[in-house]
Motif scaffolding. Structure first.
Motif, short mmCIF file in Angstrom:
data_model
loop_
_atom_site.label_atom_id
_atom_site.label_comp_id
_atom_site.label_asym_id
_atom_site.label_seq_id
_atom_site.Cartn_x
_atom_site.Cartn_y
_atom_site.Cartn_z
N LYS A 196 0.84 -1.20 0.00
CA LYS A 196 0.00 0.00 0.00
C LYS A 196 0.88 1.25 0.00
CE LYS A 196 -3.79 2.38 2.19
NZ LYS A 196 -4.60 2.58 3.38
N LYS A 197 1.94 1.21 0.78
CA LYS A 197 2.85 2.36 0.84
C LYS A 197 3.48 2.61 -0.54
CE LYS A 197 6.70 4.27 3.39
NZ LYS A 197 8.10 4.07 3.26
N LYS A 198 3.87 1.54 -1.23
CA LYS A 198 4.47 1.69 -2.56
C LYS A 198 3.47 2.27 -3.55
CE LYS A 198 8.12 -1.74 -2.29
NZ LYS A 198 8.66 -3.00 -2.80
N LEU A 199 2.20 1.86 -3.45
CA LEU A 199 1.17 2.42 -4.33
C LEU A 199 0.96 3.91 -4.04
CD1 LEU A 199 -1.60 -0.33 -4.58
CD2 LEU A 199 -0.13 0.51 -6.41
N GLU A 200 0.97 4.27 -2.77
CA GLU A 200 0.81 5.68 -2.40
C GLU A 200 1.97 6.51 -2.96
OE1 GLU A 200 0.50 5.12 1.82
OE2 GLU A 200 -1.69 5.05 1.76
N GLU A 201 3.19 5.96 -2.89
CA GLU A 201 4.36 6.65 -3.44
C GLU A 201 4.27 6.75 -4.96
OE1 GLU A 201 7.58 4.28 -1.91
OE2 GLU A 201 7.43 5.17 0.10
N GLU A 202 3.80 5.69 -5.60
CA GLU A 202 3.64 5.72 -7.06
C GLU A 202 2.62 6.77 -7.46
OE1 GLU A 202 2.25 2.99 -10.88
OE2 GLU A 202 2.29 2.05 -8.90
N LEU A 203 1.51 6.85 -6.74
CA LEU A 203 0.47 7.83 -7.04
C LEU A 203 1.03 9.25 -6.90
CD1 LEU A 203 -2.46 8.41 -7.79
CD2 LEU A 203 -3.02 8.31 -5.35
N GLU A 204 1.78 9.48 -5.86
CA GLU A 204 2.40 10.79 -5.64
C GLU A 204 3.32 11.14 -6.82
OE1 GLU A 204 3.04 14.10 -2.95
OE2 GLU A 204 1.63 12.44 -2.87
N ASP A 205 4.13 10.18 -7.26
CA ASP A 205 5.04 10.40 -8.39
C ASP A 205 4.27 10.66 -9.68
OD1 ASP A 205 7.77 10.31 -9.63
OD2 ASP A 205 6.90 8.55 -10.65
N LEU A 206 3.22 9.88 -9.91
CA LEU A 206 2.42 10.07 -11.12
C LEU A 206 1.80 11.47 -11.16
CD1 LEU A 206 0.66 6.59 -11.29
CD2 LEU A 206 2.20 7.53 -13.04
N LYS A 207 1.27 11.90 -10.03
CA LYS A 207 0.57 13.19 -9.99
C LYS A 207 1.54 14.38 -10.00
CE LYS A 207 -3.77 12.10 -7.67
NZ LYS A 207 -4.54 12.33 -6.43
#
Length: 158
Positions: free
Chosen positions: A13-24
């Motif tokens: 979940k933490k990795k997905l949150e980091e990916e979302l932050e990077d994408l945005k």
């Protein structure tokens, strides 16, 4: 949509949150900038840079939507609620087939799957056969190529 669930580890979940932050904050602005630059090259109907940037924008926006959905319906598995010797998402499992060398797998949610690094999806045939079983159990794995039996040698928190 209420039945939708994405089981995952807290790390996943933490990795997905980091990916979302990077994408945005990184990828989306980069693509928007590329589109602005490409517009300056003239006729958009024959502008390959513009078409490529728009295609990339579509991919980035689709991934953002996908990650948001996975996070919205995330079901973080707490391995502390599961017996220490029981296989579940978030556990590292050592299995052995007959006299072969033991193999180690970490069971993760499908969003975290990375078979090259020993992380197998809870949806995989091996994980489905192993989940809920305990150390010492013999498990038959059904695959399209046939079935085989594994013995669970150890279960540890990943």
């Amino acid at each position: 949509m209420a039945d939708k669930s994405y089981p995952m580890t807290a790390e996943g979940k933490k990795k997905l949150e980091e990916e979302l932050e990077d994408l945005k904050k990184v990828k989306r602005p980069e693509v928007i900038n590329r589109i602005k630059i490409a517009r300056g090259f003239g006729d958009l109907s024959e502008n390959s840079e513009y078409s490529a940037a728009k295609d990339e924008q579509s991919v980035v926006e689709s991934r953002i939507s996908q990650v948001i959905e996975m996070l919205q319906y995330a079901d973080v598995v707490d391995t502390n609620d599961i017996a220490h010797d029981e296989v579940s998402i978030g556990k590292k499992v050592t299995v052995q087939e007959d006299d072969d060398d033991p193999e180690v797998y970490t069971i993760v949610g499908s969003a975290e799957s990375d078979p090259d690094n020993g992380k197998i999806s809870n949806d995989s045939p091996i994980a489905q056969a192993l989940i809920g079983k305990r150390v010492g159990d013999d498990v038959t794995v059904q695959t399209p190529a046939g079935s085989y039996t594994l013995t669970i040698k150890a279960v540890d928190v990943a």
